[in-house]
Scaffold this motif. Structure first.
Motif, PDB file in Angstrom:
ATOM      1  N   GLU A   1      13.287  49.635 -39.287  1.00 10.52           N
ATOM      2  CA  GLU A   1      13.575  49.501 -38.047  1.00 10.52           C
ATOM      3  C   GLU A   1      12.429  50.149 -36.990  1.00 10.52           C
ATOM      4  O   GLU A   1      12.137  49.681 -35.997  1.00 10.52           O
ATOM      5  CB  GLU A   1      15.067  50.106 -37.777  1.00 10.52           C
TER       6      GLU A   1
ATOM      7  N   ASP B   1      27.651  54.446 -41.228  1.00  9.31           N
ATOM      8  CA  ASP B   1      27.660  53.022 -41.536  1.00  9.31           C
ATOM      9  C   ASP B   1      26.415  52.376 -41.007  1.00  9.31           C
ATOM     10  O   ASP B   1      25.706  52.950 -40.159  1.00  9.31           O
ATOM     11  CB  ASP B   1      28.937  52.348 -40.839  1.00  9.31           C
TER      12      ASP B   1
ATOM     13  N   MET C   1      25.707  49.894 -38.844  1.00 10.31           N
ATOM     14  CA  MET C   1      25.602  49.462 -37.291  1.00 10.31           C
ATOM     15  C   MET C   1      25.308  50.853 -36.802  1.00 10.31           C
ATOM     16  O   MET C   1      24.548  51.077 -35.943  1.00 10.31           O
ATOM     17  CB  MET C   1      26.768  48.960 -36.960  1.00 10.31           C
ATOM     18  N   THR C   2      25.833  51.968 -37.002  1.00  9.59           N
ATOM     19  CA  THR C   2      25.855  53.139 -36.302  1.00  9.59           C
ATOM     20  C   THR C   2      24.542  53.748 -36.587  1.00  9.59           C
ATOM     21  O   THR C   2      23.683  54.378 -35.963  1.00  9.59           O
ATOM     22  CB  THR C   2      26.913  54.233 -36.798  1.00  9.59           C
TER      23      THR C   2
ATOM     24  N   ASN D   1      16.351  50.888 -44.036  1.00 10.12           N
ATOM     25  CA  ASN D   1      16.732  50.103 -42.585  1.00 10.12           C
ATOM     26  C   ASN D   1      16.117  51.019 -41.690  1.00 10.12           C
ATOM     27  O   ASN D   1      15.380  50.450 -40.570  1.00 10.12           O
ATOM     28  CB  ASN D   1      18.361  50.336 -42.541  1.00 10.12           C
TER      29      ASN D   1
ATOM     30  N   VAL E   1      21.861  52.269 -37.117  1.00  9.60           N
ATOM     31  CA  VAL E   1      20.692  51.636 -36.452  1.00  9.60           C
ATOM     32  C   VAL E   1      20.814  51.929 -34.858  1.00  9.60           C
ATOM     33  O   VAL E   1      19.765  52.393 -34.059  1.00  9.60           O
ATOM     34  CB  VAL E   1      21.029  49.932 -36.075  1.00  9.60           C
TER      35      VAL E   1
END
Length: 248
Positions: free
Chosen positions: A200, A166, A168-169, A196, A171
């Motif tokens: 990032e 997912d 959030m994980t 992402n 990142v």
């Protein structure tokens, strides 16, 4: 540092990598991006020696890796950590057994200490006796990272390290790899299609298009790049296109 010079690789007469040259520096996150079938995975596997290139050179620091005899090539590979797309943990082994797998020649007490240190470094203390089936996707990736760094590698290769996670994980995994890269000054090469991740941790980005090096830069350059194929890749989703049009 890893340096590729004029790499060519083909399968059954079909050229997959066409005259690719690039340099991957230590202490930063080097990303290889591109569409499925662009050749980025073949490039990653060629750099680590899993594919034998047709022509060109691959240097690990000043050593021409691809022309070394087997014994000398093996010595360099012992300095390499690898994170596979699915984690590649052994289902029949618990977390501790998976992480200690590369430590065959170390005394037992030193193995245990090193395993515990690496698990703590990836924020997974006290999970030694759990099995892969008992772990979440993010935990599996962190165990894979712990195993990859257990021998203090100089070089780290990551094949889609946050695939299937997912946002959030993903990142968290990206930031963990970035932190470890900086902390230990590792030459880290990451194969990804996740924008992402690019935005990032993309300190050095190599965009592969139809087997050729098509663009090179950083996350600070990529959104404003004047490159049609790169823009088609970066702004592939409708949401990204709307954001670009709105100037976000």
């Amino acid at each position: 540092m890893i340096r590729a010079e004029h790499i060519v690789k083909s399968f059954d007469g079909r050229i997959v990598l066409d005259d690719i040259s690039a340099e991957f520096s230590p202490g930063i996150t080097n990303l290889i991006i591109g569409q499925s079938g662009s050749g980025k995975t073949v490039l990653l596997k060629s750099l680590v020696g899993l594919h034998k290139i047709d022509s060109g050179s691959i240097y690990y620091d000043d050593v021409e890796f691809n022309r070394l005899p087997f014994k000398e090539m093996k010595a360099i590979r012992e300095k390499v950590g690898m994170i596979f797309q699915g984690g590649a943990l052994l289902d029949s082994s618990n977390v501790e057994e998976n992480v200690r797998l590369p430590l065959d020649l170390m005394p037992e007490d030193e193995k245990r200490d090193r395993v515990n240190f690496c698990l703590k470094r990836v924020n997974l203390s006290n999970v030694n006796r759990l099995y892969p089936a008992e772990l979440s996707g993010g935990m599996i990736k962190r165990v894979a990272i712990a195993r990859a760094i257990v021998l203090n590698p100089q070089y780290l290769f990551c094949d889609e390290p946050n695939s299937g996670l997912d946002p959030m994980t993903s990142v968290l995994i990206d930031n963990l790899i970035h932190e470890i890269t900086q902390e230990y000054n590792i030459t880290t090469v990451i194969n990804t299609h996740d924008m992402n991740s690019v935005l990032e941790i993309g300190e050095h980005i190599l965009f592969i298009y139809k087997g050729r090096k098509w663009w090179e830069g950083s996350k600070h350059d990529i959104l404003d790049a004047d490159n049609r194929e790169l823009n088609d890749f970066v702004f592939a989703s409708a949401m990204a296109k709307r954001a670009k049009k709105a100037g976000l």
